[in-house]
Design a protein around this motif. Structure first.
Motif, PDB file in Angstrom:
ATOM      1  N   UNK A 148      47.947  37.191  46.715  1.00 43.81           N
ATOM      2  CA  UNK A 148      48.044  38.388  47.538  1.00 43.81           C
ATOM      3  C   UNK A 148      47.073  38.342  48.693  1.00 43.81           C
ATOM      4  N   UNK A 149      46.981  39.455  49.412  1.00 45.58           N
ATOM      5  CA  UNK A 149      46.077  39.575  50.549  1.00 45.58           C
ATOM      6  C   UNK A 149      45.430  40.953  50.515  1.00 45.58           C
ATOM      7  N   UNK A 150      44.130  40.998  50.727  1.00 44.81           N
ATOM      8  CA  UNK A 150      43.437  42.283  50.831  1.00 44.81           C
ATOM      9  C   UNK A 150      42.510  42.236  52.043  1.00 44.81           C
ATOM     10  N   UNK A 151      41.586  43.164  52.110  1.00 45.53           N
ATOM     11  CA  UNK A 151      40.699  43.242  53.271  1.00 45.53           C
ATOM     12  C   UNK A 151      39.844  41.995  53.448  1.00 45.53           C
ATOM     13  N   UNK A 152      39.644  41.237  52.372  1.00 45.25           N
ATOM     14  CA  UNK A 152      38.804  40.037  52.446  1.00 45.25           C
ATOM     15  C   UNK A 152      39.597  38.774  52.779  1.00 45.25           C
ATOM     16  N   UNK A 153      40.917  38.894  52.805  1.00 41.62           N
ATOM     17  CA  UNK A 153      41.737  37.735  53.108  1.00 41.62           C
ATOM     18  C   UNK A 153      42.737  37.414  52.009  1.00 41.62           C
ATOM     19  N   UNK A 154      43.260  36.197  52.042  1.00 42.47           N
ATOM     20  CA  UNK A 154      44.248  35.751  51.068  1.00 42.47           C
ATOM     21  C   UNK A 154      43.551  35.277  49.805  1.00 42.47           C
ATOM     22  N   UNK A 155      44.153  35.610  48.661  1.00 42.60           N
ATOM     23  CA  UNK A 155      43.502  35.262  47.401  1.00 42.60           C
ATOM     24  C   UNK A 155      44.522  34.824  46.343  1.00 42.60           C
TER      25      UNK A 155
ATOM     26  N   UNK B 117      38.740  37.000  41.915  1.00 41.20           N
ATOM     27  CA  UNK B 117      39.689  36.353  42.808  1.00 41.20           C
ATOM     28  C   UNK B 117      39.032  35.144  43.457  1.00 41.20           C
ATOM     29  N   UNK B 118      39.877  34.230  43.946  1.00 41.77           N
ATOM     30  CA  UNK B 118      39.414  33.127  44.782  1.00 41.77           C
ATOM     31  C   UNK B 118      40.049  33.304  46.157  1.00 41.77           C
ATOM     32  N   UNK B 119      39.229  33.224  47.198  1.00 38.60           N
ATOM     33  CA  UNK B 119      39.714  33.460  48.552  1.00 38.60           C
ATOM     34  C   UNK B 119      39.736  32.160  49.357  1.00 38.60           C
ATOM     35  N   UNK B 120      40.715  32.092  50.212  1.00 33.92           N
ATOM     36  CA  UNK B 120      40.775  31.015  51.185  1.00 33.92           C
ATOM     37  C   UNK B 120      41.562  31.541  52.391  1.00 33.92           C
ATOM     38  N   UNK B 121      41.171  31.144  53.598  1.00 33.73           N
ATOM     39  CA  UNK B 121      41.819  31.711  54.792  1.00 33.73           C
ATOM     40  C   UNK B 121      43.267  31.260  54.958  1.00 33.73           C
ATOM     41  N   UNK B 122      43.576  30.053  54.489  1.00 33.85           N
ATOM     42  CA  UNK B 122      44.931  29.519  54.674  1.00 33.85           C
ATOM     43  C   UNK B 122      45.468  28.971  53.346  1.00 33.85           C
TER      44      UNK B 122
END
Length: 643
Positions: A606-613, A637-642
């Motif tokens: 998904x995507x939230x205010x912090x980016x894609x996760x 969650x784990x986040x990454x921009x792309x």
């Protein structure tokens, strides 16, 4: 529909194995067009060719109001149906209709038209190239022989048309009323003897009699039964020099009718006992102490089922009686007797069903490419590989249908084959089963090789092929702590880039392991990474993080053996299958699990205010992990921009 010359009685022979065993009484199959469900839907039609007769069996479905009827019409083959030889209107009967057309001429071609009488769905089926013949007569038709251009013993063929009187006489000194001399019906010379008639002597029909064929004497002339007329056989010709088989030991002084039945036109097969001496095994297989098989017939398919030696450990090692009516080889134990002959042919039997899963999304019994029935004669194996075009053979059993052997159900890897499964959401999008699995390896039907970490048998249990002569996977791994052995993932790395999966911009992992061979890289290239302080981490120094490395090595240095790999309480070091299902599993609702992950983790993105996760989803199970680090209630969650 055209029929090969000399094989007219055997029309339909590529489809039905029954035709290989009873030629003049061959089972002919004609598919019917689909019709409206509220009327009559014509089904399978079978035709049995008899002496001056054609016996028709026509199945149907539907007709809920029970008001259909069937008009049977027949004519000479190729006619325009303007002038019929005959017709008969059959009153309504339960499926199937059965009717015998009589007063026909043996050897003559006929066509039959079935006209279904139903107000809701009238339809017709036309069958052509049908030839009645006497199954007792020995000729090219009843034996499906290609000798003499496929035409001998028939009108217009070599020697003329054979009848009962060609071989039998009422006044003779021979037993079985065998005539004292046999003459060609058309007056031509027998090819072997070079004369239009030959003397025959037959006084003793017991095995061991010198009146039966015997090639061991290297004879150049013969007065023995069968041999006197033959000149193009593999064995037992008028002169041994004419044998094309190169074998002079073929059942000498033995009753030919043990294998060549008179009621089958003396064609080989047609039922009987003692078939295992030649059939059911590879050549030279010792099926009984000191007794070896000839390896005739469909040896490959048979041996896969009946043997358990070095080249056949892949099969279930069952007895002939598991499938066959052993009192009437080559027929089967059970099935649906479509032509009402009291026997179950390959086309009629259901003995394949329990193991080969006809009920799943891929029909393992009747599918044209991977069905067991259609591949029986030719087999699907080419040495240690599957024959071209048969690469999906495995999923005929490994789907959601029933494939039960020795009480063990074949694991479902095909899924529903629509929204998820091996060829939809798994590795089958790129590779076939045999890329990873050794198809000739033991199939573990007896359960003795089921994976248990204590046995250290992961590779043979899952039939994994060696990679470069080395074990495919190191499960359970022998390394400890921060140590890393790329050989533990050898099979995965044979396709996937080790460097792409493990490259890390840091020198050490979250728990201090510096053994990563791809540390201090310019970038983390795996998709399984965290690049945000908002994502799960072990401190600012843990960002960015290669989560693959963290799970495979770094966390193992702290927690030691996180994975319940075999469904027991025994723990082993984490490996790729701890999180991934390469066969392409489901989330439980028919949707594919993302990234070929295991259903237990309910992974979602998904995507939230912090980016894609990426995140473990609600309903996740921790049955595979001995330590629960991720909780669906804490929002890890784990986040990454792309992503």
């Amino acid at each position: 529909m055209l029929v090969p010359k000399g094989m007219e009685c055997r029309y339909g022979w590529p489809v039905l194995w029954a035709a290989c065993t009873v030629f003049c009484m061959s089972l002919l199959y004609f598919p019917a067009p689909g019709l409206a469900a509220d009327g009559t839907t014509p089904g399978q039609v079978t035709v049995v060719s008899l002496d001056r007769q054609l016996k028709l069996t026509a199945a149907y479905s539907g007709d809920d109001n029970g008001n259909n009827a069937l008009l049977v019409e027949w004519d000479e083959d190729g006619g325009d149906w303007g002038t019929l030889l005959g017709s008969s209107l059959l009153e309504h009967a339960a499926s199937p209709y059965v009717y015998t057309i009589g007063s026909l001429v043996n050897g003559q071609r006929y066509q039959v038209r079935l006209r279904w009488q139903d107000d809701n769905s009238p339809a017709e089926q036309i069958e052509t190239g049908l030839i009645p013949c006497n199954p007792l007569i020995h000729n090219s038709r009843t034996t499906a022989s290609s000798k003499w251009a496929g035409a001998w013993g028939v009108a217009g063929g070599q020697y003329g048309e054979f009848t009962c009187k060609t071989c039998h006489a009422t006044a003779t000194g021979n037993i079985k009323r065998i005539a004292p001399s046999l003459a060609t019906p058309d007056g031509s010379n027998w090819s072997g003897a070079g004369a239009p008639d030959v003397a025959v002597f037959f006084a003793d029909a017991r095995d061991g009699s010198s009146d039966f064929g015997d090639d061991s004497d290297n004879h150049s002339v013969s007065d023995r039964i069968c041999e006197v007329c033959h000149s193009q056989n593999k064995f037992h010709n008028y002169a041994v020099a004419d044998n094309s088989g190169g074998d002079t030991g073929h059942y000498n002084q033995s009753d030919c009718m043990s294998c060549h039945k008179h009621n089958n036109g003396f064609r080989h097969g047609g039922g009987g006992l003692g078939c295992e001496a030649c059939h059911g095994h590879d050549a030279e297989y010792e099926y009984s102490p000191g007794v070896f098989s000839v390896g005739a017939g469909s040896a490959q398919s048979h041996s896969t089922h009946t043997e358990h030696d070095a080249d056949d450990v892949k099969g279930p090692n069952i007895a002939c009686s598991a499938c066959h009516d052993t009192n009437n080889y080559p027929y089967f134990k059970t099935g649906i007797d479509l032509n009402a002959d009291g026997k179950f042919s390959l086309a009629e039997t259901d003995v394949c069903n329990p193991c080969h899963s006809p009920g799943g999304p891929l029909d393992g019994v009747s599918d044209g490419l991977i069905g067991a029935r259609n591949n029986w004669s030719s087999g699907v194996y080419n040495g240690s590989a599957l024959t071209a075009g048969k690469e999906r053979w495995c999923v005929g059993c490994h789907d959601s249908g029933t494939s039960l052997i020795a009480g063990r159900q074949a694991p479902d890897v095909a899924g529903n084959n629509l929204s998820y499964g091996y060829y939809v959401s798994g590795h089958g999008k790129a590779v076939e089963c045999a890329t990873c699995h050794g198809i000739t390896l033991n199939h573990n039907f007896d359960g003795l090789r089921t994976y248990r970490s204590a046995k250290n048998n992961y590779n043979p249990a899952f039939r994994l092929k060696a990679v470069g002569g080395q074990p495919a996977m190191g499960i359970p791994s022998l390394v400890t702590g921060c140590n890393y052995n790329s050989g533990d993932f050898r099979l995965c790395y044979s396709c996937h880039s080790e460097q792409s999966l493990l490259s890390d911009t840091k020198a050490i992992g979250a728990f201090g392991c510096g053994s990563n061979p791809y540390k201090n890289a310019a970038a983390i290239t795996t998709g399984f990474r965290n690049e945000s302080i908002a994502g799960f981490n072990w401190g600012a120094e843990d960002i960015p993080a290669n989560i693959h490395w963290d799970h495979l090595v770094d966390s193992e240095s702290i927690f030691a053996k996180l994975w319940y790999s075999d469904g027991t309480a025994a723990k082993v070091r984490t490996s790729c299958p701890a999180c991934h299902n390469v066969h392409g599993g489901t989330m439980g609702d028919g949707t594919p699990a993302p990234k070929m992950t295991r259903r237990e983790y309910q992974l979602n993105f998904g995507t939230d205010a912090n980016g894609s996760f990426g995140q473990i989803g609600p309903g996740a199970s921790w049955s595979k992990c001995s330590v629960v680090c991720h909780s669906t209630t804490t929002g890890i969650k784990y986040y990454r921009p792309n992503p």
